[in-house]
Enzyme design. Structure first.
Site, PDB file in Angstrom:
ATOM      1  N   ASP A  76      76.970 -25.645 -27.241  1.00  0.00           N
ATOM      2  CA  ASP A  76      77.889 -24.549 -26.889  1.00  0.00           C
ATOM      3  C   ASP A  76      78.442 -23.959 -28.176  1.00  0.00           C
ATOM      4  O   ASP A  76      79.603 -24.153 -28.541  1.00  0.00           O
ATOM      5  CB  ASP A  76      79.018 -25.049 -25.982  1.00  0.00           C
ATOM      6  CG  ASP A  76      79.766 -23.897 -25.305  1.00  0.00           C
ATOM      7  OD1 ASP A  76      79.424 -22.724 -25.585  1.00  0.00           O
ATOM      8  OD2 ASP A  76      80.678 -24.157 -24.515  1.00  0.00           O
ATOM      9  N   CYS A  79      82.095 -22.532 -28.999  1.00  0.00           N
ATOM     10  CA  CYS A  79      83.088 -23.005 -28.038  1.00  0.00           C
ATOM     11  C   CYS A  79      84.411 -23.198 -28.773  1.00  0.00           C
ATOM     12  O   CYS A  79      84.433 -23.638 -29.921  1.00  0.00           O
ATOM     13  CB  CYS A  79      82.622 -24.313 -27.411  1.00  0.00           C
ATOM     14  SG  CYS A  79      83.726 -24.927 -26.124  1.00  0.00           S
ATOM     15  N   HIS A 166      85.707 -26.652 -19.505  1.00  0.00           N
ATOM     16  CA  HIS A 166      86.327 -25.363 -19.775  1.00  0.00           C
ATOM     17  C   HIS A 166      87.434 -25.078 -18.758  1.00  0.00           C
ATOM     18  O   HIS A 166      87.343 -25.478 -17.602  1.00  0.00           O
ATOM     19  CB  HIS A 166      85.286 -24.244 -19.758  1.00  0.00           C
ATOM     20  CG  HIS A 166      84.299 -24.365 -20.874  1.00  0.00           C
ATOM     21  ND1 HIS A 166      83.115 -23.661 -20.898  1.00  0.00           N
ATOM     22  CD2 HIS A 166      84.321 -25.107 -22.011  1.00  0.00           C
ATOM     23  CE1 HIS A 166      82.444 -23.958 -22.006  1.00  0.00           C
ATOM     24  NE2 HIS A 166      83.158 -24.835 -22.692  1.00  0.00           N
ATOM     25  N   ILE A 168      91.250 -22.469 -17.815  1.00  0.00           N
ATOM     26  CA  ILE A 168      92.333 -21.523 -18.097  1.00  0.00           C
ATOM     27  C   ILE A 168      93.605 -22.205 -17.617  1.00  0.00           C
ATOM     28  O   ILE A 168      93.703 -22.583 -16.450  1.00  0.00           O
ATOM     29  CB  ILE A 168      92.144 -20.186 -17.357  1.00  0.00           C
ATOM     30  CG1 ILE A 168      90.829 -19.517 -17.778  1.00  0.00           C
ATOM     31  CG2 ILE A 168      93.325 -19.249 -17.616  1.00  0.00           C
ATOM     32  CD1 ILE A 168      90.443 -18.318 -16.933  1.00  0.00           C
ATOM     33  N   GLU A 169      94.568 -22.401 -18.510  1.00  0.00           N
ATOM     34  CA  GLU A 169      95.802 -23.087 -18.133  1.00  0.00           C
ATOM     35  C   GLU A 169      97.022 -22.208 -18.329  1.00  0.00           C
ATOM     36  O   GLU A 169      97.103 -21.444 -19.297  1.00  0.00           O
ATOM     37  CB  GLU A 169      95.993 -24.374 -18.954  1.00  0.00           C
ATOM     38  CG  GLU A 169      95.176 -25.543 -18.451  1.00  0.00           C
ATOM     39  CD  GLU A 169      95.665 -26.891 -18.985  1.00  0.00           C
ATOM     40  OE1 GLU A 169      95.008 -27.893 -18.675  1.00  0.00           O
ATOM     41  OE2 GLU A 169      96.698 -26.930 -19.690  1.00  0.00           O
ATOM     42  N   GLY A 312      94.838 -31.256 -24.551  1.00  0.00           N
ATOM     43  CA  GLY A 312      94.652 -32.555 -23.925  1.00  0.00           C
ATOM     44  C   GLY A 312      93.781 -32.357 -22.695  1.00  0.00           C
ATOM     45  O   GLY A 312      92.895 -31.508 -22.676  1.00  0.00           O
ATOM     46  N   HIS A 335      89.523 -31.629 -31.961  1.00  0.00           N
ATOM     47  CA  HIS A 335      89.518 -30.420 -31.124  1.00  0.00           C
ATOM     48  C   HIS A 335      90.131 -30.686 -29.761  1.00  0.00           C
ATOM     49  O   HIS A 335      90.208 -29.784 -28.927  1.00  0.00           O
ATOM     50  CB  HIS A 335      88.099 -29.888 -30.958  1.00  0.00           C
ATOM     51  CG  HIS A 335      87.265 -30.595 -29.923  1.00  0.00           C
ATOM     52  ND1 HIS A 335      87.155 -31.969 -29.863  1.00  0.00           N
ATOM     53  CD2 HIS A 335      86.490 -30.110 -28.907  1.00  0.00           C
ATOM     54  CE1 HIS A 335      86.363 -32.293 -28.859  1.00  0.00           C
ATOM     55  NE2 HIS A 335      85.942 -31.205 -28.263  1.00  0.00           N
ATOM     56  N   GLY A 338      89.548 -36.123 -26.553  1.00  0.00           N
ATOM     57  CA  GLY A 338      88.356 -36.965 -26.626  1.00  0.00           C
ATOM     58  C   GLY A 338      88.205 -37.823 -25.385  1.00  0.00           C
ATOM     59  O   GLY A 338      89.189 -38.318 -24.828  1.00  0.00           O
TER      60      GLY A 338
END
Length: 410
Positions: A76, A79, A166, A168-169, A312, A335, A338
């Site tokens: 990706d 990303c 992936h 959207i928050e 997170g 990033h 994990g």
């Protein structure tokens, strides 16, 4: 941070964890493979969120001399994360009801109706300045005929979320303000580019009798070859497309948030400074007096003063951070949190009911078409983000701590 340097390593491996026991076996094996690469510069870096990937660990960073490795960038390409804060306090909107539930429920529902999720795509082509420019520069891409049709296909995916991890928050920061965070990448384009050039690299490495073991899945391309230059062109295209993809979704989400809040409260919604950053890519940078190709696979660049986003898991916390420019990590941080469990492992360990009850108890609004695989991305499947952050305070300064209040998943 500790250092692995033994009979299994050609170059040192610097690990931003407390001890070797915190590394899963497969991840450690892949780190040793990386350390055997003859063209490495200085050492291998493993971020505190590291776990096994394909060829190279997620949360892995290497600097390479004059070569680029498709699998060390990943499937990706580009990303990454987008983030923007608002001037709206959650306490002012939390209890307000609309015709579609609470304010957060209304926003999540509208986002789901406006942005294609998972394998969905737009029914008509979307605007894309990145793809328009690529078509005008077709001489850079036409030698790789199998990939060219992806450009036309990309118009139907620009501004779409995808699946997997992936999201959207809608989030609340530590001072009570509503914020927006997006995690997405280059959709099908990045995977196709990686697979295509990894195959080419394997073929060439066999032809050259490369000393890099094919089982490592780290086939490389010298950057001065035609194939190396072609990969770099396509990688940059995928990165730019991923950046545009996130920006388009952020623009739509901001519009939805603004419309709903202003309609039901009369408050004027204002947005702060936007962050849009990659965490799967390679870049030519200067480190320790050498120009090298820094590969960040599931890792964010954090030069001194540079802002980045470290998410997170849904229902957990996320961070906006400022880089300290740590030279030992090649100016890099984790990033995200994990994974502790693979997607399959998480599905086996945690029931849908457990995850849904947990989200409800935390007051998190979930927007997801199908709930039967929700455990794959639950917070229990990931490491504790606060523990990850504690391991990298030599790399970044936390600026905002954010709690999920609503999330859209593919």
């Amino acid at each position: 941070m500790f250092i692995l340097y033994n009979e299994n390593t050609r170059f040192p491996v610097k690990v931003w964890l407390e001890n070797e026991e915190q590394l899963e076996g497969k991840c450690l094996e892949q780190a040793y493979h990386l350390s055997q690469l003859p063209f490495l510069h200085k050492w291998v870096c493993l971020m505190p969120d590291t776990h096994a990937g394909k060829g190279m660990p997620i949360g892995g960073v290497i600097a390479a001399k004059n070569v680029i490795i498709p699998n060390a960038v990943g499937v990706d390409i580009g990303c990454g994360m987008a983030f923007i804060p608002t001037n709206i306090r959650m306490e002012d909107i939390r209890e307000i009801q609309t015709g579609n539930g609470t304010m957060i429920q209304a926003m999540i529902g509208s986002i789901m109706r406006s942005i294609p999720l998972n394998m969905e795509r737009y029914k008509v082509p979307q605007e894309s300045r990145v793809l328009d420019r690529a078509k005008q520069e077709m001489e850079k891409y036409e030698q790789n005929g199998e990939l060219v049709p992806l450009m036309e296909d990309g118009y139907f995916q620009t501004g779409s979320l995808g699946g997997g991890n992936h999201f959207i928050e809608l989030q609340e920061d530590q001072e009570g303000y509503l914020c927006i965070m997006i995690h997405s990448g280059s959709r099908h384009l990045g995977k196709a580019v990686c697979d295509y050039f990894h195959k080419k690299a394997k073929e060439l490495n066999r032809k050259w009798y490369s000393e890099v073991n094919e089982e490592y899945q780290l086939a490389f391309l010298p950057v001065d070859t035609g194939e190396g230059k072609q990969y770099i062109d396509w990688m940059h295209l995928a990165m730019e497309y991923a950046f545009e993809n996130r920006a388009r979704m952020l623009e739509k989400t901001c519009s939805i948030v603004k419309e709903i809040i202003e309609k039901h409260t009369g408050q004027t919604v204002e947005f702060g400074e936007e962050i849009n950053c990659h965490h799967n890519y390679a870049a030519l940078e200067n480190h320790y007096d050498a120009n090298v190709w820094v590969h960040r696979k599931g890792a964010a660049r954090v030069r001194k003063g540079e802002m980045a986003v470290i998410p997170g898991a849904m229902g957990s916390y996320s961070y906006v951070v400022e880089g300290k420019g740590n030279a030992e990590s090649f100016c890099t941080s984790s990033h995200g949190a994990g994974r502790n469990y693979s997607r399959t492992g998480a599905m086996q360990a945690f029931s849908t009911e457990k995850v849904m009850v947990d989200l409800k108890e935390q007051g998190v609004v979930l927007g997801k078409r199908k709930k039967n695989d929700v455990a794959e991305e639950c917070r229990f499947a990931y490491k504790d983000i606060d523990q990850v952050m504690a391991q990298q305070l030599d790399m970044v300064t936390p600026i905002r701590k954010l709690k999920t209040v609503g999330v859209v998943k593919g």
